[in-house]
Design a protein around this motif. Sequence first.
Motif, PDB file in Angstrom:
ATOM      1  N   LEU A 115       0.723  -0.799  -0.380  1.00 40.20           N
ATOM      2  CA  LEU A 115      -0.331   0.274  -0.581  1.00 40.20           C
ATOM      3  C   LEU A 115       1.028   1.265   0.176  1.00 40.20           C
ATOM      4  CD1 LEU A 115      -2.743  -1.152   2.732  1.00 40.20           C
ATOM      5  CD2 LEU A 115      -3.194  -1.958   0.187  1.00 40.20           C
ATOM      6  N   ALA A 137       0.902   4.896   0.695  1.00 38.08           N
ATOM      7  CA  ALA A 137       0.308   6.656   1.033  1.00 38.08           C
ATOM      8  C   ALA A 137       0.651   8.035   0.528  1.00 38.08           C
ATOM      9  CB  ALA A 137       0.254   6.448   1.973  1.00 38.08           C
ATOM     10  N   GLY A 138       2.082   8.089   1.358  1.00 36.23           N
ATOM     11  CA  GLY A 138       2.306   9.739   1.028  1.00 36.23           C
ATOM     12  C   GLY A 138       3.892   8.834   0.185  1.00 36.23           C
ATOM     13  N   GLY A 139       3.976   7.361  -0.088  1.00 40.64           N
ATOM     14  CA  GLY A 139       5.832   6.795   0.132  1.00 40.64           C
ATOM     15  C   GLY A 139       7.014   7.471   0.506  1.00 40.64           C
ATOM     16  N   THR A 140       6.961   8.280   1.759  1.00 34.85           N
ATOM     17  CA  THR A 140       8.566   8.725   1.746  1.00 34.85           C
ATOM     18  C   THR A 140       8.782   7.649   2.756  1.00 34.85           C
ATOM     19  OG1 THR A 140       7.042   9.657   4.157  1.00 34.85           O
ATOM     20  CG2 THR A 140       6.579  11.143   2.450  1.00 34.85           C
ATOM     21  N   ASP A 141       7.948   6.717   3.978  1.00 35.38           N
ATOM     22  CA  ASP A 141       8.840   5.536   3.604  1.00 35.38           C
ATOM     23  C   ASP A 141       8.535   4.455   3.173  1.00 35.38           C
ATOM     24  OD1 ASP A 141       9.814   5.695   6.785  1.00 35.38           O
ATOM     25  OD2 ASP A 141       7.098   5.540   7.319  1.00 35.38           O
ATOM     26  N   LEU A 142       8.184   3.695   2.092  1.00 33.75           N
ATOM     27  CA  LEU A 142       7.490   3.306   1.287  1.00 33.75           C
ATOM     28  C   LEU A 142       8.817   3.174   0.257  1.00 33.75           C
ATOM     29  CD1 LEU A 142       5.880   0.332   1.374  1.00 33.75           C
ATOM     30  CD2 LEU A 142       5.225   1.650  -0.950  1.00 33.75           C
ATOM     31  N   SER A 151       1.657  11.222   5.675  1.00 34.83           N
ATOM     32  CA  SER A 151       0.246  10.508   6.710  1.00 34.83           C
ATOM     33  C   SER A 151       0.217   9.754   7.484  1.00 34.83           C
ATOM     34  CB  SER A 151       0.222   9.659   5.658  1.00 34.83           C
ATOM     35  OG  SER A 151       0.031   8.250   5.256  1.00 34.83           O
ATOM     36  N   ASN A 158       2.873   6.303   8.766  1.00 36.89           N
ATOM     37  CA  ASN A 158       3.551   6.322  10.276  1.00 36.89           C
ATOM     38  C   ASN A 158       3.528   5.200  10.722  1.00 36.89           C
ATOM     39  OD1 ASN A 158       4.569   9.010  13.170  1.00 36.89           O
ATOM     40  ND2 ASN A 158       6.357   8.546  10.878  1.00 36.89           N
ATOM     41  N   ASP A 168       6.927   9.371  15.125  1.00 40.16           N
ATOM     42  CA  ASP A 168       6.736  10.920  15.732  1.00 40.16           C
ATOM     43  C   ASP A 168       5.424  11.119  15.704  1.00 40.16           C
ATOM     44  OD1 ASP A 168       8.798  12.193  16.873  1.00 40.16           O
ATOM     45  OD2 ASP A 168       9.307  12.718  15.036  1.00 40.16           O
ATOM     46  N   VAL A 195      -5.873  -0.209   6.242  1.00 40.18           N
ATOM     47  CA  VAL A 195      -5.836   1.051   7.627  1.00 40.18           C
ATOM     48  C   VAL A 195      -7.372   2.091   6.658  1.00 40.18           C
ATOM     49  CG1 VAL A 195      -5.763   2.781   9.385  1.00 40.18           C
ATOM     50  CG2 VAL A 195      -4.147   0.976   9.631  1.00 40.18           C
TER      51      VAL A 195
HETATM   52  C1  LIG Z   1      13.568  12.576   4.433  1.00 42.59           C
HETATM   53  C2  LIG Z   1      12.372  11.673   5.876  1.00 42.59           C
HETATM   54  C3  LIG Z   1      12.788  12.610   7.205  1.00 42.59           C
HETATM   55  C4  LIG Z   1      11.618  11.778   7.783  1.00 42.59           C
HETATM   56  N1  LIG Z   1      11.718  12.563   9.392  1.00 42.59           N
HETATM   57  C5  LIG Z   1      10.889  11.584   9.897  1.00 42.59           C
HETATM   58  C6  LIG Z   1      10.843  12.111  11.336  1.00 42.59           C
HETATM   59  O1  LIG Z   1      10.596  13.224  11.909  1.00 42.59           O
HETATM   60  N2  LIG Z   1       9.694  11.486  12.252  1.00 42.59           N
HETATM   61  C7  LIG Z   1       8.688  10.139  12.045  1.00 42.59           C
HETATM   62  O2  LIG Z   1       7.965   9.937  12.218  1.00 42.59           O
HETATM   63  N3  LIG Z   1       9.331   9.580  10.331  1.00 42.59           N
HETATM   64  C8  LIG Z   1       9.755  10.915   9.653  1.00 42.59           C
HETATM   65  N4  LIG Z   1       9.687   9.918   7.522  1.00 42.59           N
HETATM   66  C9  LIG Z   1       9.195   9.313   7.881  1.00 42.59           C
HETATM   67  C10 LIG Z   1       8.354   9.453   7.249  1.00 42.59           C
HETATM   68  O3  LIG Z   1       8.093  10.252   6.612  1.00 42.59           O
HETATM   69  C11 LIG Z   1       6.974   8.621   7.916  1.00 42.59           C
HETATM   70  O4  LIG Z   1       7.025   7.569   8.839  1.00 42.59           O
HETATM   71  C12 LIG Z   1       5.306   9.070   7.265  1.00 42.59           C
HETATM   72  O5  LIG Z   1       4.580   9.452   8.017  1.00 42.59           O
HETATM   73  C13 LIG Z   1       4.931   7.968   6.464  1.00 42.59           C
HETATM   74  O6  LIG Z   1       4.063   8.421   5.711  1.00 42.59           O
HETATM   75  P1  LIG Z   1       3.785   7.665   4.513  1.00 42.59           P
HETATM   76  O7  LIG Z   1       2.461   8.541   3.749  1.00 42.59           O
HETATM   77  O8  LIG Z   1       4.683   8.410   3.401  1.00 42.59           O
HETATM   78  O9  LIG Z   1       3.621   6.037   4.574  1.00 42.59           O
HETATM   79  P2  LIG Z   1       4.173   5.400   3.157  1.00 42.59           P
HETATM   80  O10 LIG Z   1       5.693   4.811   2.583  1.00 42.59           O
HETATM   81  O11 LIG Z   1       3.286   5.401   1.720  1.00 42.59           O
HETATM   82  O12 LIG Z   1       3.899   3.465   3.451  1.00 42.59           O
HETATM   83  C14 LIG Z   1       4.547   3.018   5.055  1.00 42.59           C
HETATM   84  C15 LIG Z   1       3.995   1.669   4.452  1.00 42.59           C
HETATM   85  O13 LIG Z   1       3.287   2.286   6.053  1.00 42.59           O
HETATM   86  C16 LIG Z   1       2.463   1.196   5.095  1.00 42.59           C
HETATM   87  N5  LIG Z   1       0.961   1.772   4.805  1.00 42.59           N
HETATM   88  C17 LIG Z   1       0.264   3.079   4.326  1.00 42.59           C
HETATM   89  N6  LIG Z   1      -1.054   3.726   4.491  1.00 42.59           N
HETATM   90  C18 LIG Z   1      -1.480   2.242   4.768  1.00 42.59           C
HETATM   91  C19 LIG Z   1      -2.464   2.122   5.283  1.00 42.59           C
HETATM   92  N7  LIG Z   1      -3.972   3.085   5.334  1.00 42.59           N
HETATM   93  N8  LIG Z   1      -2.732   1.255   6.245  1.00 42.59           N
HETATM   94  C20 LIG Z   1      -2.482   0.538   5.959  1.00 42.59           C
HETATM   95  N9  LIG Z   1      -1.017   0.203   5.872  1.00 42.59           N
HETATM   96  C21 LIG Z   1      -0.406   1.207   5.141  1.00 42.59           C
HETATM   97  C22 LIG Z   1       2.835   1.336   3.313  1.00 42.59           C
HETATM   98  O14 LIG Z   1       2.272  -0.081   2.755  1.00 42.59           O
HETATM   99  C23 LIG Z   1       4.167   1.083   4.279  1.00 42.59           C
HETATM  100  O15 LIG Z   1       4.564   0.268   4.830  1.00 42.59           O
HETATM  101  C24 LIG Z   1      10.888  10.585   7.544  1.00 42.59           C
HETATM  102  C25 LIG Z   1      10.940  10.354   6.499  1.00 42.59           C
HETATM  103  C26 LIG Z   1      12.146  10.950   5.492  1.00 42.59           C
HETATM  104  C27 LIG Z   1      12.123  10.581   4.263  1.00 42.59           C
END
Ligand SMILES: Cc1cc2nc3c(=O)[nH]c(=O)nc-3n(C[C@H](O)[C@H](O)[C@H](O)COP(=O)(O)OP(=O)(O)OC[C@H]3O[C@@H](n4cnc5c(N)ncnc54)[C@H](O)[C@@H]3O)c2cc1C
Lengths: 293, 769
Positions: free
Chosen positions: A28, A30-35, A109, A113, A122, A165
């Motif tokens: 899945l 969402a924002g992709g910032t982890d994925l 998102s 997170n 966080d 979720v």
């Molecule tokens: C430069 C950088 C700095 C960062 N700094 C921080 C920080 O200070 N603090 C912090 O906590 N994080 C940080 N992060 C990590 C990241 O940005 C966060 O964890 C963010 O909230 C992930 O959200 P996303 O929407 O990008 O998730 P995604 O990367 O899209 O998804 C993350 C994971 O969750 C799963 N997923 C997403 N949505 C759902 C859903 N609805 N149901 C089930 N599974 C789902 C995905 O499959 C994946 O495995 C940072 C990342 C980067 C690249």
Amino acid sequence: MNNTQYKAPASVEKAIELFSGAEIGGKLLAGGTDLLVQMHSDMIAPALLIDLKKIPQLRAIEKEADGYRIGAAVSGVELMNHTGFCTTWPGVMDGVKLIGSLQVKGRASVGGNICNASPAADSVPPMIAAGALATVVGPDGARIVPVEDIGVAPGRNSLQQGEIVVSFLLPNQLAGSGGAYQRFTPRTEMDIAVVGVAVNLTLDKAGICSHARVAVGAVAEKVLLVKQAGDALIGTRVQDDATDNLVTAVRAACRPIDDKRGTREFRVQVAGVLARRVVATALERAKGSGQNP
Amino acid sequence: MATGPSPWVTSFDYEEKDLKVIGKNPADRSDALEKVTGRARFAADYNLPGQLVGCVLRSPHAHARVLSIDTSAAESLPGVKAVVTRDDFPDLQSEVAAAGELMVNYRDVTRNIMAREKVFYDGHAVAAVAATDRRTAKQALKLIRVDYDVLPHVIDVVEAMQPDAPLLHENQFTAGITPKPDRPSNIATQMTSKLGDVVTGFKQADLVIEREFNTKPIHQGYIEPHACVANYTSGGGGSAEVWASTQGHFVFQAQIAKVLQMDISKVRVNPAELGGGFGGKNTVYLEPLAVLLSKKSGAPVKMKMDRNEVLRATGPTSGTNTKVKIGVTKDGKITAAQAELNYQSGAFPGSALALATMTVFTRYDLKNVLVVGHDVTCNRPKVAAYRAPGAPMIAFAVESVMDELAEGLGMDPIDLRLLNAASEGTKTHMGGTLDRIGYVETLEAAKAHEHLKTPLGPNQGRGIATGYWFTLGNETSGTLNISTDGTAAFIYGTVDVAGGSRTVFAQMIAEELGIALDKVRVIQSDTSSLGFNFTTAGSRGTAAGGTVAVKTCRDAIVRMCEIAARIWDVDVEQVSWKDGHAVPAGANVGEFEPLSVADLAKQASWYGGTIAGHAELNVAGGGPGFGAHLVDVEVDRETGAVKVLRYSIIQDAGKAVFPDYVKAQFHGGAVQGIGMALNEEYIYNDKGIMENAGFLDYRIPVASDVPFIDTTIVEVPSPNHPYGVRGIGEVPIIPPLAAISNAIYDAVGVRMRDHPMSPPKVLKALSGT
Ligand SMILES: Cc1cc2nc3c(=O)[nH]c(=O)nc-3n(C[C@H](O)[C@H](O)[C@H](O)COP(=O)(O)OP(=O)(O)OC[C@H]3O[C@@H](n4cnc5c(N)ncnc54)[C@H](O)[C@@H]3O)c2cc1C
């Protein structure tokens, strides 16, 4: 990177169908910032990416009778721009605002997170402190899961095969409530929490704490809801003795490892320090909040 | 071949004159727009038709014998076009060559780019693959079978020096000790620097302080990872063209040729826009692999490292252990100074020890000095130069001890330094005496700085530290071409390592020729367009490169005077050059209208041909620079976090050609020093594997970690540069460690002698008080 397929379904049903469907290893998005970071560093190579951002339910922020409901894929910046949510849940916003940079928050998102299941995430401690409940939908229907039960271990969550979720409900709280989150990082930003502590508490008209939840991040395999720490405040005016007990309870609950991000000793010590500091902020916010329902 | 400094060097005397262009900030910086719009082309931006992608298989062990390497499965994977291992590289004998501020030994260079008998560190290259795409190349790496005999390893410098430590090189006997030791050791070299007699000196002291300091290895942290594209052509006996991220394309050219046993002239290296180097891009890593893969596959090969590879396999600076002892009379006069320096060199010998040993105490006027240093091999990447190589760590020790002495004497720390400051004629422990320098002026400017008058709050403290670094000269060449319209194009052979070279060269040329700044274009050479240039290291870019720019102008002016003489039909001696024009040398020559560069260029064709200027010089080094840093910090007593509240830099630039850019160099150096001081360190696990090979956990500072940095440029002209320029790039990284440590002490009363001064360490130190 692999030959990855990309799909952007417009409904939860369609997303679940794609996600639970067949033998393809789907992820899945969402924002992709982890994925995407994980994909680029060859940690994972999903065959299918299911983008959740086109599903309206996952992008909505709504005030319902029971509280605020936020879609799991709502971005940090969308939350920051929502004045109503920000004034009601400043503690959650403390966490959201700390995620990465502004660019990262434009995508990141709360759902991602939480589901990414990092013990250092966080927004997770303040969401747990807020008592947030996740609506999880899968092939077998919907269920409600407290946020503290989603993360299991680093990178591993409790969702079942095919589950998504959809949203989080942050239940209404009484007037006199306030929350706060702080983390410790060696750098001022773009860093990962060495320890993070969130508290959410309610004071009654007499100034006695009637409700308190404390969550601690980066001190165990997952974010911990520390019941004893919250209990230490309930029934008190949240003054010296009570906060001392809170600090003791928080430190007792910590079971961190020594790693490149901090020593065990340091994490336990600083968890207590932050607990004291967040309670002070939460208290101030609780005293200043008349407008809550 | 003779060693030591060559007597055959060139310098131009400083001349004081009114300046029109130099010393002013140009509105248009030639490199800026391209960089901020993302159009500047770095090495990874170059692509050739039909290119393959090259990837490196790296050792997962800190120390192991490589028993066998089986590449057959990788070679038969569809899409794989070439695989290289140690068997493809000729073995090289011990031969030392200069490569920036540090020396390299070709015996080791070839072993560092591709492991031979052993792997010496986590990340050491063992094989490389070229394939049609990255995915295939990566897949091929997984198919290479390497049989290792894992050996015990050692990372820490003090542990590596112990007689029973795991030994890296069975044939390494400590050099510099007589008689030759009978057992091999990780101590590659012992070095000494001596002046007077410290025993007598310490006897004259009323107060002696001796302290021990430890620093962790740190990386240069350039934003641009190493990258290159190579194309080998077999015609004509074989030649290669390489686009690379380098600080010294001519040195890369020589290294590639040596490692692959090619003729130097058959290798052409094109330096791309550089995304930072700081000494870390003075030696080859990927380039010979890419050339060889290209030769084997018959196609161009592109290679780039990711951050993990950069941190695990490219040159950090040494981790160090140092002991410093200084004695003073009760009036504050230093009577003797002694130091022991133990520097990690990494997998192969050759750290910055030699530089550190020679310069430990150079900013002070001392009669009795003894420095003993050890260069120690250990299971880490071979160290590379890093901005004033070896100096920040030793300044950490010396300037912390100076601070303690000042406290012990009840003396102002700046006054203590002034009392002992080196000046023109001071004899140094590296040999020789100092020319006109600006250390005293720098200290006086620091003392008068408004920064020192601002009050401090609770848990806040102030620190001061100073630093010294020299300026390299070396082989430098350039060509100036005057076009028929009177505009100028200057081709330079140094590398624009910090982005300012193109502008400062243009400024000097505009000043010399008397033409407008925007009529000068400055162009980076490749190795075929000029004679050999040494690496851009040792703060020599503006100083040495500028000397050459000036010389090419003066060469062209001679030619232009010749043309004017022909136009006027007078003797060339009767023409002189004034304010950008050829003019009659005296009233008796005759009445002639002055001729501008444009006038002369227009008529050059008839009167003798093209106007150009050349310089191939071995530029004299010297022009040392001195700096003083003032810092205020606030310490969070509960978490150990140190916040830098205020930072001021006072430094002698000799002459700031482009003042804003000098300030930017001050800023950059100090920020790297602040990062080093507070959070940067290599973290190894018990298997000797680097645990923080990424910018998330290798914590260089972010913008919000540093306050706005105030700068004061002191200008005491260097006597042997035509415009008085001193090297300024390296000095500002030297004082921050000590300045911050001294400020922490002032704030909370603990002396931090173990680097980094990270929150856990500071908190621990606080809990001990
Ligand atoms: C430069 C950088 C700095 C960062 N700094 C921080 C920080 O200070 N603090 C912090 O906590 N994080 C940080 N992060 C990590 C990241 O940005 C966060 O964890 C963010 O909230 C992930 O959200 P996303 O929407 O990008 O998730 P995604 O990367 O899209 O998804 C993350 C994971 O969750 C799963 N997923 C997403 N949505 C759902 C859903 N609805 N149901 C089930 N599974 C789902 C995905 O499959 C994946 O495995 C940072 C990342 C980067 C690249």
